[in-house]
Scaffold this active site. Structure first.
Site, PDB file in Angstrom:
ATOM      1  CB  CYS A  14       9.975 -17.069 -46.541  1.00 14.77           C
ATOM      2  SG  CYS A  14       8.517 -16.858 -47.354  1.00 14.77           S
ATOM      3  CB  CYS A  17       5.865 -14.366 -44.135  1.00 17.36           C
ATOM      4  SG  CYS A  17       5.480 -16.236 -45.387  1.00 17.36           S
ATOM      5  CG  ASP A 423      32.896  16.427 -22.653  1.00 15.27           C
ATOM      6  OD1 ASP A 423      32.686  17.285 -22.482  1.00 15.27           O
ATOM      7  OD2 ASP A 423      32.761  16.002 -21.152  1.00 15.27           O
TER       8      ASP A 423
END
Length: 712
Positions: A14, A17, A423
């Protein structure tokens, strides 16, 4: 001096952890670590003196396993097989237990003992991953989702054992109804809750594992693009990973190009759709660069390898995608902090629920049921999966479409930008300049003027210089140049045939770009160059406006050239005659006016502005330095890819925020209902499993994201 270390983490079940491991690693001096629950990987920046073995030792002390990534990782399907077997066994045994508990008419004599016989293997064997993880965490003084599940299911099972052996639940002919809320019978059995919750959670975990595998499919397919073997020019066949820079190899029709290189013989069309998302094959011939992973759709090619292994464009793409998948949104970091303290809070809440119900005289059974429901429904898994799964799918889908997202911060930036600086050369235009006219001074020869200019520009990487050199080389061989010097935004100079030749950029006042040629300080003539606007640029500009972005054209070209291009694509704000350093100033000025700026460019002279912008977008055919400075990289030389990048990034952020909202809402709504005794533990388990599946399934919707059809 620092280094990057990556580890594969085992045993995480989970988000809590992952949060624990991350905290432990970050407590090491000089270490900055991120642990990703969805990808099961840890990525850490560590100081000199620390090794992977040091990090592995910390992870193992925390109760998990860790190892350096293997060259051939274990397939996700192989990892899922033990879980699948455990799920199938548990589901087969649980169904009769649940049906008997829910249908009193079917509760025959001694039905409860059959339920015990079927439920026991589910709780012990099926639930073993939860119990083992809970025990390991307990040894390290921690609590995770597994702690909640283990306590809840064991409590329900042990209560049932007490009722069967010491209470009246074991007597022949005993029946009891199934209730959706907390029960009140003194001898109530919770075998269906113990078995059902275990089966539901295993089903949720299995579905989650499969969904995570699907989420990572795009990255795995990207990594698999390269061929396994390659045929050298002398006919020998070798493994592709043995290919060296400088080796010459063959690419037959239908074969993949083994690595990045340059065509030395032959002509063909390359299908780059798997790499860039562009469906139109690209024609290549001798002297043209090719990219590893593309497919030869036509004739036979002989290619000289220029980059191999981790240096190839394909490997760099995969690395960018994988690094992006390890990021965390700001809101996800908040969720991680919450999940880190969530489990202890839930255990305290369950104890408080039990005490409250007992204290108000509601009965032991009702109090126990409510407390177990609180434990079961409170899993923070959905919180931990909210960001990683969406990132896995979003960045993977982007890679399939030729859009590389550097990290979650880039995703979040797309929601804020309101101005996009474009650009001109290579972005709005094709960047392929051609010499359209030569105007020598009286008494000068046009061919000699072009020859001298082409010789000097042969040492330049500027698009204007390449165009001049191409035109000059087409008329004959060029003399060597010495003492070459380039001044960004001004021009180049060098010595040719003993004379100093200078090319001055950007003169003239027409829609063409003019350069002046001087020899030993004397003007000898001018060259006119033109560039064509990309066919899709005008539609892309309209789409950018529809996304709420105001386009601005910025270029070093003369105002007349810039205005002509802007008029063709529908841009009203133009800033021309800007030197490379000036592009950075333009971005800073816009930011000082309160605008959030995105910058799109492709050249070395764009790199600083890309880095300064709130969101840097590099055209993939541009220079490596521009790509390194950007947040998003477009592998298609088409401005519509920028539109798709913004759309995908915003869509991914929307999915992440939606995931987190529903994950939080689920817990906020579910916990009070459970504490109030309105949820049977089995229903709570099913709801908890569904929340994780919902979050992952919601993220998988990004796989259906489609690039906008190019409009001309």
């Amino acid at each position: 001096m620092t280094q990057q270390i990556e580890l594969e983490i085992g045993g995480m079940t989970c988000a809590a952890c992952a949060n624990r491991i991350e905290k432990k690693l970050n407590r090491l001096e000089g270490v900055t670590a991120t642990v990703n629950y969805a990808t099961e990987k840890a990525r850490a920046t560590v100081p000199a003196g620390l090794s992977a073995a040091d990090l592995i030792a910390v992870v193992e002390k925390t109760g998990y396993t860790a190892a350096e990534p293997k060259a051939e990782p274990v397939a996700e399907a192989q990892r899922a097989d033990p879980l699948r077997t455990r799920l199938l066994v548990s589901a087969a045994l649980s169904v009769p237990v649940i049906v008997l508990a829910m249908v009193p008419a079917w509760q025959f004599t001694y039905w409860q003992w059959l339920s015990l016989t079927l439920a026991a293997p589910v709780v012990v064997y099926g639930g073993w991953p939860f119990h083992r993880a809970a025990f390991v965490n307990l040894r390290h003084g921690a609590a995770t989702m597994d702690t909640l599940v283990s306590i809840g299911t064991l409590a329900a099972f042990l209560w049932s054992l007490w009722a069967l052996f010491l209470g009246d639940a074991g007597v022949p002919g005993m029946t009891h109804p199934f209730e959706l809320r907390a029960g009140s019978q003194g001898d109530a059995l919770y075998l269906e809750a113990a078995a059902g919750v275990t089966a539901f959670l295993l089903a949720g975990r299995y579905a989650e594992a499969r969904a995570k595998r699907r989420a990572g499919d795009a990255l795995r397919s990207l990594l698999a693009l390269g061929p396994k073997t390659v045929t050298l020019a002398d006919g020998r066949e070798i493994p592709a990973d043995k290919l060296q820079a400088g080796d010459t190899f063959l690419v037959r029709p239908g074969e993949k190009v083994a690595t990045d290189g340059t065509v030395v013989d032959g002509a063909s069309a390359l299908d780059q759709s798997l790499l860039t998302g562009e469906s139109v094959p690209v024609e290549v011939a001798a002297g043209d660069p090719v990219t590893g992973g593309t497919v030869n759709a036509g004739g036979r090619l002989v290619v000289r390898a220029t980059r191999v292994g981790a240096d190839t464009q394909l490997a760099q793409m995969a690395r960018l995608v994988e690094e992006a998948q390890n990021g965390k949104a700001a809101v996800q970091r908040l969720a991680d902090r919450i999940s880190g303290v969530f489990v202890p809070v839930v255990i305290a809440l369950a104890a408080a629920t039990l005490g409250y119900w007992l204290g108000t005289g509601q009965g032991t059974t009702a109090a126990f049921t409510a407390a177990v429901a609180v434990l079961i429904i409170a899993c923070p898994c959905a919180l931990g999966l909210a960001t990683p799964t969406a990132l896995l799918v979003g960045t993977g889908r982007g890679a399939q479409l030729g859009i590389l997202i550097r990290g979650v911060e880039a995703l979040e930036s797309t929601r804020r930008v309101d101005t996009i600086v474009l650009d001109k050369t290579g972005t709005v235009t094709t960047g392929t300049m051609t010499v359209s006219s030569i105007v020598p001074e009286p008494g000068q020869d046009a061919d000699e003027l072009l020859r001298l200019a082409g010789a000097v520009e042969a040492a330049s990487e500027h698009p204007l210089g390449r165009a001049i050199t191409r035109a000059a080389a087409a008329k004959g061989s060029l003399p060597p140049v010495s003492d070459f010097r380039a001044t960004a935004g001004v021009g180049v100079r060098g010595v040719v045939d003993g004379a100093e030749v200078e090319i001055a950029r950007g003169t003239g006042d027409t829609a063409e770009t003019w350069v002046e040629v001087r020899v030993d300080g004397t003007a000898r003539g001018r060259l006119a160059l033109s560039d064509s606007v990309r066919p899709t640029s005008a539609a892309a500009v309209r789409s950018l406006r529809a996304l709420g972005l105001e386009p601005i054209l910025v270029t070093g070209d003369a105002p007349a050239v810039a205005e002509a291009v802007a008029a063709q694509v529908g841009i009203t704000e133009v800033i021309a005659g800007v030197l490379p350093a000036g592009k950075v100033d333009v971005v800073k000025q816009l930011q000082a006016r309160g605008r959030s700026v995105a910058m799109v460019g492709d050249g070395v002279n764009d790199a600083a502005a890309l880095a300064q912008a709130d969101l840097g977008v590099a055209m993939g055919a541009g220079t490596d330095v521009a790509i390194e400075a950007s947040d998003l990289t477009l592998m298609r030389d088409d401005l519509t890819a920028a539109v798709d990048a913004v759309r995908l990034a915003r869509r991914t952020v929307t999915i992440i925020r939606g995931n987190l909202f529903w994950a939080f809402a689920y817990n906020v709504a579910g916990l009070p209902l459970a504490a109030a005794g309105l949820l049977n533990p089995m229903i709570a388990g099913a709801a908890m499993a569904f929340s994780s599946i919902f979050v992952v399934a919601n993220s998988l919707r990004l796989r259906r994201f489609k690039a906008a059809a190019p409009q001309r």
